[in-house]
Design a protein around this motif. Structure first.
Motif, PDB file in Angstrom:
ATOM      1  N   ASN A  29       0.954  -1.051   0.271  1.00  0.00           N
ATOM      2  CA  ASN A  29       0.010  -0.145   0.572  1.00  0.00           C
ATOM      3  C   ASN A  29       0.569   1.072  -0.136  1.00  0.00           C
ATOM      4  N   SER A  43      -3.377   3.284   1.077  1.00  0.00           N
ATOM      5  CA  SER A  43      -4.407   3.459   0.030  1.00  0.00           C
ATOM      6  C   SER A  43      -5.060   2.322  -0.177  1.00  0.00           C
ATOM      7  N   CYS A  79       0.192   6.040  -4.805  1.00  0.00           N
ATOM      8  CA  CYS A  79      -0.273   7.086  -3.803  1.00  0.00           C
ATOM      9  C   CYS A  79      -1.340   7.991  -4.944  1.00  0.00           C
ATOM     10  N   TRP A 122      -8.459   7.106  -0.216  1.00  0.00           N
ATOM     11  CA  TRP A 122      -7.626   5.980   0.348  1.00  0.00           C
ATOM     12  C   TRP A 122      -8.399   4.571   1.690  1.00  0.00           C
ATOM     13  N   TRP A 148      -8.001   2.920   7.949  1.00  0.00           N
ATOM     14  CA  TRP A 148      -7.559   4.113   8.166  1.00  0.00           C
ATOM     15  C   TRP A 148      -7.449   4.129  10.063  1.00  0.00           C
TER      16      TRP A 148
END
Length: 125
Positions: free
Chosen positions: A32, A99, A104, A112, A115
């Motif tokens: 990621n 992500s 990115c 995204w 979290w």
């Protein structure tokens, strides 16, 4: 399942420094782009810094360039945000994000996928 846990927030005076850490579940940072976002009370969440270890490029918001540094320890599945020259406008909840992609995607939060719960940073003048 990707899990992200932030630590290292706190209260500092203007001009001070803090380092945030994001502990990720295994293999997360290899697969990621990892980013840091922040959200001040009454404001939208904004991107601060991002890094995909596969590509090596680091991305920063203009407001933090030259003051904040994102880094990683792949062996520890950890991503860090070193913050120096902190100002009251840097106050907010800081979130680590992954992500869900091998690149990115920019600093738009909806792009995204994963979290953390956030870590509070408070800078007093």
């Amino acid at each position: 399942q990707v899990q992200l846990v932030e630590s290292g927030g706190g209260s500092v005076q203007a001009g001070g420094s803090l380092t945030l850490s994001c502990a990720a579940s295994i293999d997360t940072i290899s697969n990621n782009c990892m980013g840091w976002f922040r959200q001040a009370p009454g404001k939208e969440r904004e991107g601060v810094a991002a890094l995909y270890t596969g590509g090596g490029m680091k991305h920063y918001a203009d407001s933090v360039k030259g003051r904040f540094t994102i880094s990683q320890d792949v062996a520890k599945n950890a991503t860090y945000l070193r913050m120096t020259g902190l100002q009251p406008e840097d106050t907010g909840m800081y979130y680590c994000a992954a992500s869900g992609t091998w690149y990115c995607p920019g600093f738009s939060p909806p792009e995204w996928q994963y979290w953390g719960q956030g870590s509070q940073v408070t800078v007093s003048s």
